[in-house]
Structures are given as C-alpha cells and as structure tokens.
Design an enzyme around this catalytic site. Structure first.
Site, PDB file in Angstrom:
ATOM      1  N   ASN A 158       0.791  -1.501   0.139  1.00  0.00           N
ATOM      2  CA  ASN A 158      -0.137  -0.118   0.166  1.00  0.00           C
ATOM      3  C   ASN A 158       0.731   1.183  -0.300  1.00  0.00           C
ATOM      4  O   ASN A 158       0.509   2.096   0.600  1.00  0.00           O
ATOM      5  CB  ASN A 158      -0.926  -0.071   1.498  1.00  0.00           C
ATOM      6  CG  ASN A 158      -1.523  -1.450   1.120  1.00  0.00           C
ATOM      7  OD1 ASN A 158      -1.062  -2.105   2.099  1.00  0.00           O
ATOM      8  ND2 ASN A 158      -2.601  -1.413   0.288  1.00  0.00           N
ATOM      9  N   ILE A 203       1.188   6.702  -0.153  1.00  0.00           N
ATOM     10  CA  ILE A 203       0.542   5.714   0.232  1.00  0.00           C
ATOM     11  C   ILE A 203      -1.101   5.639   0.033  1.00  0.00           C
ATOM     12  O   ILE A 203      -1.934   6.780  -0.467  1.00  0.00           O
ATOM     13  CB  ILE A 203       0.041   6.275   1.554  1.00  0.00           C
ATOM     14  CG1 ILE A 203       1.805   6.547   2.810  1.00  0.00           C
ATOM     15  CG2 ILE A 203      -0.171   5.383   3.168  1.00  0.00           C
ATOM     16  CD1 ILE A 203       1.798   7.550   3.602  1.00  0.00           C
ATOM     17  N   CYS A 204      -1.521   3.939  -0.353  1.00  0.00           N
ATOM     18  CA  CYS A 204      -3.074   4.098  -0.348  1.00  0.00           C
ATOM     19  C   CYS A 204      -4.152   3.766   0.665  1.00  0.00           C
ATOM     20  O   CYS A 204      -3.484   2.764   1.572  1.00  0.00           O
ATOM     21  CB  CYS A 204      -2.922   3.348  -1.070  1.00  0.00           C
ATOM     22  SG  CYS A 204      -5.088   2.878  -1.717  1.00  0.00           S
ATOM     23  N   LEU A 205      -4.838   4.867   2.139  1.00  0.00           N
ATOM     24  CA  LEU A 205      -4.598   4.566   2.870  1.00  0.00           C
ATOM     25  C   LEU A 205      -6.214   5.647   2.636  1.00  0.00           C
ATOM     26  O   LEU A 205      -6.178   6.666   2.460  1.00  0.00           O
ATOM     27  CB  LEU A 205      -4.084   5.022   4.138  1.00  0.00           C
ATOM     28  CG  LEU A 205      -4.838   4.958   5.501  1.00  0.00           C
ATOM     29  CD1 LEU A 205      -4.829   3.343   5.788  1.00  0.00           C
ATOM     30  CD2 LEU A 205      -3.495   5.406   6.473  1.00  0.00           C
TER      31      LEU A 205
END
Length: 200
Positions: free
Chosen positions: A83, A91-93
């Site tokens: 992620n 960041i993939c959040l």
C-alpha cells in the site's frame, strides 16, 4: 495558512508530543517550518512484522483547508509494502483520501499508518509489484520487506543471501538503490534483475 488550520494543527502537534499511546508506539513528530504547514513524522515498525526495528520517516504537508481535507502524507524512508509506493513513498490509505473526517487528527493518521504496516491491504495496492509478491510468494515478500527495513530503516540485519546478490550487482558498477529495486521487483533473480538494470 488559514487560522483555523494553524490553531488545530498546533493543538494536534502537542497532542502527539504528550500522548502516552504515541510514545509507547514510538511515534514522533517534528516541525519542518515554523508556520506548521510541513511536519516530519516518524513511526517505528510494528513488532512481529518484517518492519520490526525499523524507523520510517514521513513527510506531512498540511493543506490550507485542514481539518476539512486530510494532510498529504508520504513515506520518505523507502519501504517495501503493497500500500506504499516503493518509488515515491505515496500511500494508499482510505483515511488519507475519501474516508477522511474532520474529527480525525494527526495522532489518528500516524497510528493508522503504523497499523497499515502490520495489516497490508493487497487488494487495494499502491504498488502492484509488491502486492503481487505479497499474494504469490508471502515468504519472499517478508524477506524483501525485512531487507528494505534493514537498509533504509535501520532495522536489524536480514537475509545474507539477498545481501550477497546486492553486493554482486553493485560490484558490476550499478547504483545500490537501483540494484535493490531491480532485485526486489524481479523475485531476487540476478539474471532478470541485471537485464532490467541494463535496459534502464
């Protein structure tokens, strides 16, 4: 920056500094500039993960519209995680995108990022190569993540075999960071990693 954003981030900055929870989890935050628009975060790799013992630096940019929009956060320390981009640190959040709520704070963000290190979401990846390795070869993913944590995050020593392969390609005159990225993305196969390095 808007007054509401400054007041809010000052309060949250102090909250992180005083919080027992962030202190216990080895989470820190520092000012980069005096007007609170840019901060530097640091999170410790969680126990029982390939990141354990590592220290990971974060760039945190506070938008004018904070807290109605999330801070822009990226990893400065290189990290191997589904992620998080192994190239840019993006960041993939969800809480840093569409699931952000104005009630969330800097402390929430830092603790969530630390939790992300312990619980990857490979079906919503930022880095497809890492996510693929995570799903197809979990042991190689762990070894690779551990090695990146050692080299870039000062975690304890990792796989001797992987280190030998890095040294071998570096001795051919390739840049160490490029060698690590090539080997990591090519399943630690020296031949295909060499081809990749030569094609760049």
């Amino acid at each position: 920056m808007a007054n509401i954003a400054v007041q809010r981030i000052k309060r949250e900055f102090k909250e992180v500094l005083k919080s027992e929870e962030t202190s216990k989890n080895q989470i820190k935050v520092d000012l980069v500039d005096e007007n609170f628009t840019e901060l530097r975060g640091e999170i410790a790799g969680p126990p029982d993960t390939p990141y354990e013992g590592g220290r990971f630096q974060l760039e945190i940019k506070i938008p004018e519209t904070y807290p109605f929009n999330p801070p822009k956060v990226r990893f400065i320390t290189k990290i191997w995680h589904p992620n998080i981009s192994s190239v840019t640190g993006a960041i993939c959040l969800d809480i840093l995108k569409d699931q952000w709520a104005a009630a969330m704070t800097l402390r929430t963000v830092l603790l969530s990022l630390q939790a992300l290190l312990a619980a990857a979401e490979p079906d919503d990846p930022q880095d497809a190569v890492v996510a693929n390795q995570y799903k197809q070869n979990p042991e190689m993913y762990k070894q690779t993540a551990r090695l990146w944590s050692h080299i870039y995050g000062d975690a304890p020593v990792s796989s001797a075999d992987y280190n030998r392969k890095i040294d071998k390609l570096c001795s051919m005159g390739f840049d160490k960071n490029a060698v690590i990225a090539a080997l990591s993305s090519k399943s630690w196969d020296v031949e295909t990693a060499t081809e990749l390095l030569l094609s760049n």
